[in-house]
Design a protein around this motif. Structure first.
Motif, PDB file in Angstrom:
ATOM      1  N   UNK A 293     -48.119  65.924   3.931  1.00  0.00           N
ATOM      2  CA  UNK A 293     -47.014  65.918   4.893  1.00  0.00           C
ATOM      3  C   UNK A 293     -47.468  66.452   6.242  1.00  0.00           C
ATOM      4  N   UNK A 294     -48.251  67.547   6.238  1.00  0.00           N
ATOM      5  CA  UNK A 294     -48.734  68.097   7.503  1.00  0.00           C
ATOM      6  C   UNK A 294     -49.729  67.149   8.174  1.00  0.00           C
ATOM      7  N   UNK A 295     -50.572  66.500   7.372  1.00  0.00           N
ATOM      8  CA  UNK A 295     -51.525  65.554   7.942  1.00  0.00           C
ATOM      9  C   UNK A 295     -50.803  64.364   8.568  1.00  0.00           C
ATOM     10  N   UNK A 296     -49.756  63.867   7.898  1.00  0.00           N
ATOM     11  CA  UNK A 296     -48.985  62.753   8.452  1.00  0.00           C
ATOM     12  C   UNK A 296     -48.253  63.177   9.717  1.00  0.00           C
ATOM     13  N   UNK A 297     -47.695  64.376   9.691  1.00  0.00           N
ATOM     14  CA  UNK A 297     -46.978  64.876  10.865  1.00  0.00           C
ATOM     15  C   UNK A 297     -47.922  64.973  12.065  1.00  0.00           C
ATOM     16  N   UNK A 298     -49.134  65.493  11.831  1.00  0.00           N
ATOM     17  CA  UNK A 298     -50.122  65.589  12.911  1.00  0.00           C
ATOM     18  C   UNK A 298     -50.528  64.209  13.406  1.00  0.00           C
ATOM     19  N   UNK A 299     -50.651  63.258  12.486  1.00  0.00           N
ATOM     20  CA  UNK A 299     -51.001  61.896  12.883  1.00  0.00           C
ATOM     21  C   UNK A 299     -49.926  61.286  13.768  1.00  0.00           C
ATOM     22  N   UNK A 300     -48.664  61.556  13.450  1.00  0.00           N
ATOM     23  CA  UNK A 300     -47.567  61.044  14.276  1.00  0.00           C
ATOM     24  C   UNK A 300     -47.581  61.687  15.659  1.00  0.00           C
ATOM     25  N   UNK A 301     -47.894  62.980  15.715  1.00  0.00           N
ATOM     26  CA  UNK A 301     -47.988  63.643  17.019  1.00  0.00           C
ATOM     27  C   UNK A 301     -49.070  62.978  17.868  1.00  0.00           C
ATOM     28  N   UNK A 302     -50.238  62.750  17.274  1.00  0.00           N
ATOM     29  CA  UNK A 302     -51.339  62.156  18.020  1.00  0.00           C
ATOM     30  C   UNK A 302     -51.014  60.749  18.494  1.00  0.00           C
ATOM     31  N   UNK A 303     -50.287  60.003  17.686  1.00  0.00           N
ATOM     32  CA  UNK A 303     -49.978  58.625  18.073  1.00  0.00           C
ATOM     33  C   UNK A 303     -48.847  58.535  19.090  1.00  0.00           C
ATOM     34  N   UNK A 304     -47.986  59.548  19.137  1.00  0.00           N
ATOM     35  CA  UNK A 304     -46.824  59.476  20.019  1.00  0.00           C
ATOM     36  C   UNK A 304     -46.968  60.300  21.285  1.00  0.00           C
ATOM     37  N   UNK A 305     -47.903  61.223  21.331  1.00  0.00           N
ATOM     38  CA  UNK A 305     -48.085  62.036  22.534  1.00  0.00           C
ATOM     39  C   UNK A 305     -48.639  61.194  23.678  1.00  0.00           C
ATOM     40  N   UNK A 336     -37.696  61.914  20.234  1.00  0.00           N
ATOM     41  CA  UNK A 336     -37.185  60.646  19.694  1.00  0.00           C
ATOM     42  C   UNK A 336     -38.308  59.791  19.128  1.00  0.00           C
ATOM     43  N   UNK A 337     -39.433  59.730  19.833  1.00  0.00           N
ATOM     44  CA  UNK A 337     -40.556  58.938  19.322  1.00  0.00           C
ATOM     45  C   UNK A 337     -41.067  59.488  18.001  1.00  0.00           C
ATOM     46  N   UNK A 338     -41.121  60.808  17.894  1.00  0.00           N
ATOM     47  CA  UNK A 338     -41.574  61.432  16.650  1.00  0.00           C
ATOM     48  C   UNK A 338     -40.642  61.117  15.489  1.00  0.00           C
ATOM     49  N   UNK A 339     -39.362  61.217  15.726  1.00  0.00           N
ATOM     50  CA  UNK A 339     -38.401  60.955  14.644  1.00  0.00           C
ATOM     51  C   UNK A 339     -38.440  59.486  14.220  1.00  0.00           C
ATOM     52  N   UNK A 340     -38.598  58.597  15.177  1.00  0.00           N
ATOM     53  CA  UNK A 340     -38.714  57.172  14.827  1.00  0.00           C
ATOM     54  C   UNK A 340     -39.980  56.916  14.017  1.00  0.00           C
ATOM     55  N   UNK A 341     -41.085  57.552  14.421  1.00  0.00           N
ATOM     56  CA  UNK A 341     -42.354  57.354  13.701  1.00  0.00           C
ATOM     57  C   UNK A 341     -42.266  57.898  12.281  1.00  0.00           C
TER      58      UNK A 341
END
Length: 400
Positions: A293-305, A336-341
């Motif tokens: 879960x933490x790895x996926x969350x970090x991946x979403x941050x990197x893709x949406x930042x 919003x981008x994070x929640x959508x991802x």
């Protein structure tokens, strides 16, 4: 190319072969791309000297043409390694064209000894000049702060590349000079003084090649060690689970962001994101699920930042994001981008939904360091959690 000194020629042949084997043994069969190009440089040098050794077997045109192709290709390979070890340099066209055009014309005009010698030596001199330019050229640095993952591998603090660059310069300079003299001898031999005889120039060229190969080997080993040290320094600043900068690296890079924001009087925001109910996820699905879960969350941050922002893991389940040139709409848009991802990826990749709370604060005039900014963002984060999780809260006085 002919050497009247067989001892010197044999020494060059043995040196190039042993150097290529040594680089292969030191760097391994699967090195970095830059090290692979360095291995190619030394391997092509060995190939070229082997081709010259085969001239006595007959078919001189073929073997000498292949030797010239090997020498030229080796210099291009060294140039490509510099593109990866240093900043990108101009001259791609020359690196691609020289190993093809030079030996082609050399072979076609083989009967005209003066022309082919001058042609080959001037091309080699041009490639050596290109290498020296790459080693000396210092492009203007980009002053904008970058995420740690965007930094050049060899640009980490505390890593110095001056020594191996100087060694390569000392390797190229004598060879460049002798190639020019050898080219002049081939093209304008009748107008040159008798002091510059073919035998003397060839011997000098051999000595310059021996000198260059010796220094090049040492320089390439130092550059490779430099790369390994830079990679280790980068790994030491990276969180192993998420691939993001750890809290110490995040704080160090934040200094640049704060300095740039104050220097240019631009807004800077810090967003803290905290995964909701991570303990419950771990208890229900197991500790590996919590890590995923933490790895996926970090991946979403990197893709949406945004490009140029800085993200890092600043706590066990807490992530920080510095957003430069950012107004109030920036954190809200990122939220919003994070929640959508997460809506798109969490259920599919984890098998359960993932939510988070966030708090953000804006850099103030009186902030001494990143800790002052982070403290206000944490206060906003705790307000978001007390308000029912799954929301973004701004510090008092800001909208969002």
């Amino acid at each position: 190319m002919h050497f009247d000194n067989p001892t010197l020629f044999n020494l060059l042949l043995v040196q190039s072969l042993t150097s290529s084997v040594l680089l292969l043994m030191l760097m391994g069969l699967r090195p970095s791309p830059a090290a692979r190009w360095a291995q190619a440089f030394m391997g092509l040098q060995a190939f070229a000297w082997l081709c010259l050794a085969a001239v006595d077997l007959g078919a001189a045109r073929l073997w000498q043409t292949l030797a010239m192709a090997g020498f030229s290709a080796s210099l291009s390979a060294l140039w490509w390694s510099l593109q990866l070890w240093l900043k990108p340099q101009p001259g791609r066209a020359l690196a691609l064209l020289a190993p093809v055009l030079m030996p082609l014309v050399y072979g076609l005009q083989f009967e005209d000894a003066s022309f082919r010698v001058a042609w080959a030596q001037f091309w080699l001199a041009l490639q050596l000049a290109q290498l020296m330019f790459s080693l000396l050229w210092h492009p203007k640095e980009d002053t904008a702060p970058r995420a740690l993952s965007e930094a050049a591998p060899l640009g980490l603090p505390g890593i110095d590349n001056k020594h191996w660059r100087m060694l390569l310069l000392l390797a190229c300079a004598p060879a460049l000079l002798v190639c020019v003299l050898r080219g002049l001898l081939g093209g304008y031999s009748k107008s040159l003084p008798s002091l510059f005889s073919a035998d003397a120039i060839n011997t000098t060229l051999g000595l310059a090649a021996y000198w260059g190969l010796s220094l090049a080997l040492l320089a390439l080993v130092l550059a490779w060690r430099h790369e390994i040290e830079a990679d280790l320094a980068k790994l030491a600043q990276t969180d192993g689970l998420t691939g993001l900068p750890d809290s110490r690296a995040f704080a160090a890079r934040a200094v640049d962001f704060i300095s740039m924001a104050r220097r240019h009087q631009e807004p800077l925001a810090m967003v803290l994101l905290d995964i909701d109910d991570l303990k419950s996820i771990t208890a229900e699905h197991g500790p590996q699920a919590g890590d995923r879960a933490m790895a996926l969350f970090a991946s979403c941050i990197q893709s949406q930042m945004r490009l140029g922002d800085l993200a890092g893991r600043v706590g066990h389940d807490q992530f920080g994001l510095l957003m430069s040139r950012c107004e109030a709409q920036g954190p809200q848009a990122m939220d919003k981008r994070m929640r959508d991802a997460l809506t798109q990826r969490a259920q599919a990749e984890l098998g359960f939904a993932l939510n988070f709370s966030g708090g953000w604060a804006k850099l103030r005039f009186g902030d001494r360091n990143i800790e002052d900014l982070k403290l206000r963002a944490e206060t906003a984060l705790y307000e978001a959690k007390r308000g029912g999780h799954g929301r973004l809260q701004a510090e008092p006085g800001l909208e969002g």
